[in-house]
Design a protein around this motif. Structure first.
Motif, PDB file in Angstrom:
ATOM      1  N   LEU A 219       0.831  -1.193   0.000  1.00  0.00           N
ATOM      2  CA  LEU A 219       0.000   0.000   0.000  1.00  0.00           C
ATOM      3  C   LEU A 219       0.876   1.257   0.000  1.00  0.00           C
ATOM      4  N   THR A 220       0.275   2.402  -0.260  1.00  0.00           N
ATOM      5  CA  THR A 220       0.977   3.672  -0.295  1.00  0.00           C
ATOM      6  C   THR A 220       0.353   4.632   0.708  1.00  0.00           C
ATOM      7  N   VAL A 221       1.190   5.312   1.494  1.00  0.00           N
ATOM      8  CA  VAL A 221       0.702   6.342   2.405  1.00  0.00           C
ATOM      9  C   VAL A 221       0.367   7.592   1.596  1.00  0.00           C
ATOM     10  N   VAL A 222      -0.839   8.110   1.767  1.00  0.00           N
ATOM     11  CA  VAL A 222      -1.246   9.307   1.030  1.00  0.00           C
ATOM     12  C   VAL A 222      -1.464  10.512   1.934  1.00  0.00           C
ATOM     13  N   ASP A 223      -1.636  10.274   3.247  1.00  0.00           N
ATOM     14  CA  ASP A 223      -1.871  11.389   4.164  1.00  0.00           C
ATOM     15  C   ASP A 223      -1.633  10.960   5.599  1.00  0.00           C
ATOM     16  N   ARG A 224      -1.267  11.942   6.422  1.00  0.00           N
ATOM     17  CA  ARG A 224      -1.190  11.779   7.869  1.00  0.00           C
ATOM     18  C   ARG A 224      -1.875  12.985   8.490  1.00  0.00           C
ATOM     19  N   VAL A 225      -2.910  12.748   9.269  1.00  0.00           N
ATOM     20  CA  VAL A 225      -3.680  13.839   9.862  1.00  0.00           C
ATOM     21  C   VAL A 225      -4.053  13.474  11.297  1.00  0.00           C
ATOM     22  N   ASP A 226      -3.563  14.257  12.254  1.00  0.00           N
ATOM     23  CA  ASP A 226      -3.941  14.089  13.668  1.00  0.00           C
ATOM     24  C   ASP A 226      -3.777  12.652  14.152  1.00  0.00           C
ATOM     25  N   GLY A 227      -2.672  12.028  13.801  1.00  0.00           N
ATOM     26  CA  GLY A 227      -2.384  10.668  14.252  1.00  0.00           C
ATOM     27  C   GLY A 227      -2.943   9.573  13.377  1.00  0.00           C
ATOM     28  N   ALA A 228      -3.838   9.909  12.456  1.00  0.00           N
ATOM     29  CA  ALA A 228      -4.405   8.925  11.523  1.00  0.00           C
ATOM     30  C   ALA A 228      -3.541   8.853  10.270  1.00  0.00           C
TER      31      ALA A 228
ATOM     32  N   ILE B 171       0.344   3.371 -17.772  1.00  0.00           N
ATOM     33  CA  ILE B 171       0.138   3.426 -19.217  1.00  0.00           C
ATOM     34  C   ILE B 171      -1.289   3.052 -19.577  1.00  0.00           C
ATOM     35  N   TYR B 172      -2.053   2.508 -18.600  1.00  0.00           N
ATOM     36  CA  TYR B 172      -3.464   2.209 -18.803  1.00  0.00           C
ATOM     37  C   TYR B 172      -4.282   3.441 -18.414  1.00  0.00           C
ATOM     38  N   PRO B 173      -4.971   4.080 -19.318  1.00  0.00           N
ATOM     39  CA  PRO B 173      -5.718   5.301 -18.978  1.00  0.00           C
ATOM     40  C   PRO B 173      -6.756   5.109 -17.878  1.00  0.00           C
ATOM     41  N   ASP B 174      -7.314   3.908 -17.757  1.00  0.00           N
ATOM     42  CA  ASP B 174      -8.357   3.679 -16.765  1.00  0.00           C
ATOM     43  C   ASP B 174      -7.813   3.426 -15.363  1.00  0.00           C
ATOM     44  N   ARG B 175      -6.525   3.160 -15.250  1.00  0.00           N
ATOM     45  CA  ARG B 175      -5.954   2.895 -13.942  1.00  0.00           C
ATOM     46  C   ARG B 175      -5.639   4.200 -13.220  1.00  0.00           C
ATOM     47  N   PRO B 176      -5.951   4.280 -11.922  1.00  0.00           N
ATOM     48  CA  PRO B 176      -5.643   5.502 -11.182  1.00  0.00           C
ATOM     49  C   PRO B 176      -4.155   5.689 -10.923  1.00  0.00           C
ATOM     50  N   SER B 177      -3.388   4.598 -10.942  1.00  0.00           N
ATOM     51  CA  SER B 177      -1.941   4.689 -10.752  1.00  0.00           C
ATOM     52  C   SER B 177      -1.292   3.403 -11.251  1.00  0.00           C
ATOM     53  N   ARG B 178       0.014   3.438 -11.348  1.00  0.00           N
ATOM     54  CA  ARG B 178       0.779   2.285 -11.827  1.00  0.00           C
ATOM     55  C   ARG B 178       0.710   1.145 -10.815  1.00  0.00           C
ATOM     56  N   ARG B 179       0.801  -0.077 -11.316  1.00  0.00           N
ATOM     57  CA  ARG B 179       0.814  -1.263 -10.459  1.00  0.00           C
ATOM     58  C   ARG B 179       1.965  -1.162  -9.453  1.00  0.00           C
ATOM     59  N   SER B 180       1.712  -1.617  -8.234  1.00  0.00           N
ATOM     60  CA  SER B 180       2.726  -1.576  -7.183  1.00  0.00           C
ATOM     61  C   SER B 180       3.944  -2.408  -7.560  1.00  0.00           C
ATOM     62  N   LYS B 181       5.103  -1.969  -7.091  1.00  0.00           N
ATOM     63  CA  LYS B 181       6.336  -2.728  -7.300  1.00  0.00           C
ATOM     64  C   LYS B 181       6.502  -3.845  -6.276  1.00  0.00           C
ATOM     65  N   VAL B 182       5.638  -3.895  -5.271  1.00  0.00           N
ATOM     66  CA  VAL B 182       5.662  -4.962  -4.276  1.00  0.00           C
ATOM     67  C   VAL B 182       4.946  -6.181  -4.848  1.00  0.00           C
ATOM     68  N   ALA B 183       5.632  -7.296  -4.906  1.00  0.00           N
ATOM     69  CA  ALA B 183       5.059  -8.513  -5.492  1.00  0.00           C
ATOM     70  C   ALA B 183       3.810  -8.941  -4.726  1.00  0.00           C
ATOM     71  N   GLY B 184       2.739  -9.213  -5.469  1.00  0.00           N
ATOM     72  CA  GLY B 184       1.507  -9.668  -4.846  1.00  0.00           C
ATOM     73  C   GLY B 184       0.698  -8.576  -4.190  1.00  0.00           C
ATOM     74  N   ALA B 185       1.014  -7.313  -4.449  1.00  0.00           N
ATOM     75  CA  ALA B 185       0.270  -6.207  -3.836  1.00  0.00           C
ATOM     76  C   ALA B 185      -1.171  -6.202  -4.325  1.00  0.00           C
ATOM     77  N   PRO B 186      -2.141  -5.963  -3.449  1.00  0.00           N
ATOM     78  CA  PRO B 186      -3.547  -5.985  -3.863  1.00  0.00           C
ATOM     79  C   PRO B 186      -3.901  -4.812  -4.764  1.00  0.00           C
ATOM     80  N   ARG B 187      -4.849  -5.061  -5.667  1.00  0.00           N
ATOM     81  CA  ARG B 187      -5.362  -3.984  -6.512  1.00  0.00           C
ATOM     82  C   ARG B 187      -6.253  -3.044  -5.708  1.00  0.00           C
TER      83      ARG B 187
END
Length: 339
Positions: A31-40, A132-148
């Motif tokens: 997974l990717t961290v996108v935000d940190r707010v008030d301990g969350a 490179i897929y226009p419908d994907r929100p971001s590139r596939r994770s580089k971590v093997a077996g990462a969930p979609r």
């Protein structure tokens, strides 16, 4: 009847050590961290269309703080709130990070749900994160077996049938299947859905005196091979597999269960059926038919009956499931010539 809910959008969990949990989600799960707010800490899978799908909050015990569903329209959100309050449950309107206006309530069995229409969409359009897929929100994770993406959440309750009835009657979930013990007419597991999946909400029997507990939540990978790779990577890195890989009879998904550092259980899913039948009749399974392990070639570990936070109270066993029910679930094949 108006369709109220469209899909599970995020889960918020608590952890006694937020940084240990976040490190695990980033470096082991992908997974990717996108935000940190008030301990969350807010995280997302590479295929999540919205800003996040997992929130890790500080807490004394592992638990489910809330599970959120996006409604099918702004009007559906208002109607859902109206129906909840008409059923005798009083919720509140809250402002949720990168979502905005949402309706939060605690259901009759103690689980807090959040309903919303507004969202912040995620889209990486440039740099290493862009796909490179226009419908994907971001590139596939580089971590093997990462969930979609996030898949479902399974909670624990004192009365499986009553739980199902309330969520079907009030919020329009579709009841898809249940498991009833071979030895007695006791419902121990059911699955409900808001879309074409076999379930995005599961419910297991809880013999404890603590309301609002969670058994696990689940991610989705595209293929069985990715699930097996994830199992291999976790094992190589010293994280034991709790159960699986195997296939559920109910839902027909390939599954893998493991724990994050807080001890909270995570499931990885792939495969399974899609069901578009609006007047589907829920199927009743027996454990001996392979409702949890369709191959019927292994015994479910006792630890799988644990839910979170830990059970308490004089009527509860250590796992919160009465001994006779737990035994029937763990090895349902022994009395049927298969164990």
């Amino acid at each position: 009847m108006i369709k109220l809910l469209s899909h599970l959008s995020y889960v918020a969990i608590t952890s006694p050590d937020v940084e240990a949990s976040v490190d695990f989600y980033v470096n082991q799960v992908g997974l990717t961290v996108v935000d940190r707010v008030d301990g969350a800490v807010y995280l997302r899978c590479w295929g999540d269309y919205y800003a996040y799908s997992v929130v890790v909050l500080p807490g004394d015990e592992p638990s489910l703080d809330t599970a959120a569903w996006r409604t099918s329209s702004p009007e559906a959100l208002e109607e859902a709130a109206r129906r909840i309050e008409a059923a005798g449950v009083q919720g509140e309107w809250v402002d949720v990070h990168k979502i905005g206006r949402a309706y939060r309530f605690t259901g009759p069995f103690g689980h807090t749900l959040t309903l919303h229409w507004d969202v912040t969409r995620h889209k990486d359009t440039e740099g290493d994160a862009a796909s490179i897929y226009p419908d994907r929100p971001s590139r596939r994770s580089k971590v093997a077996g990462a969930p979609r993406q996030l898949d479902h959440v399974t909670v624990a309750t004192s009365d499986v049938d009553a739980f199902v009835k309330w969520y079907v009657d009030v919020l329009g979930f579709r009841f898809m299947a249940r498991t009833v013990l071979d030895e007695a007419p006791i419902s121990v597991f059911s699955v409900l859905t808001t879309n074409e999946k076999s379930h995005d909400l599961g419910v297991v029997l809880d013999g404890s005196t603590r309301a609002g507990r969670v058994n696990h939540y689940a991610f989705w990978v595209d293929t069985r091979e990715e699930l097996l790779i994830a199992a291999d990577i976790l094992g190589e890195n010293g994280y034991p597999i709790e159960y699986g890989p195997s296939i559920h009879g109910i839902g027909e998904q390939n599954f893998l269960y493991y724990r994050e550092p807080s001890t909270l259980r995570i499931e990885l899913n792939t495969g399974g059926y899609r069901n578009y039948v609006p007047d589907w009749d829920a199927q009743t399974w027996r454990p001996s038919q392979g409702s949890n392990n369709f191959y019927r070639n292994s015994v479910m570990p006792m630890s799988m009956t644990e839910s979170f936070p830990p059970a308490d109270g004089p009527s509860a066993t250590e796992e919160g499931v009465p001994d006779e029910i737990r035994d029937a679930l763990i090895n349902p094949y022994a009395k049927h010539g298969q164990g």
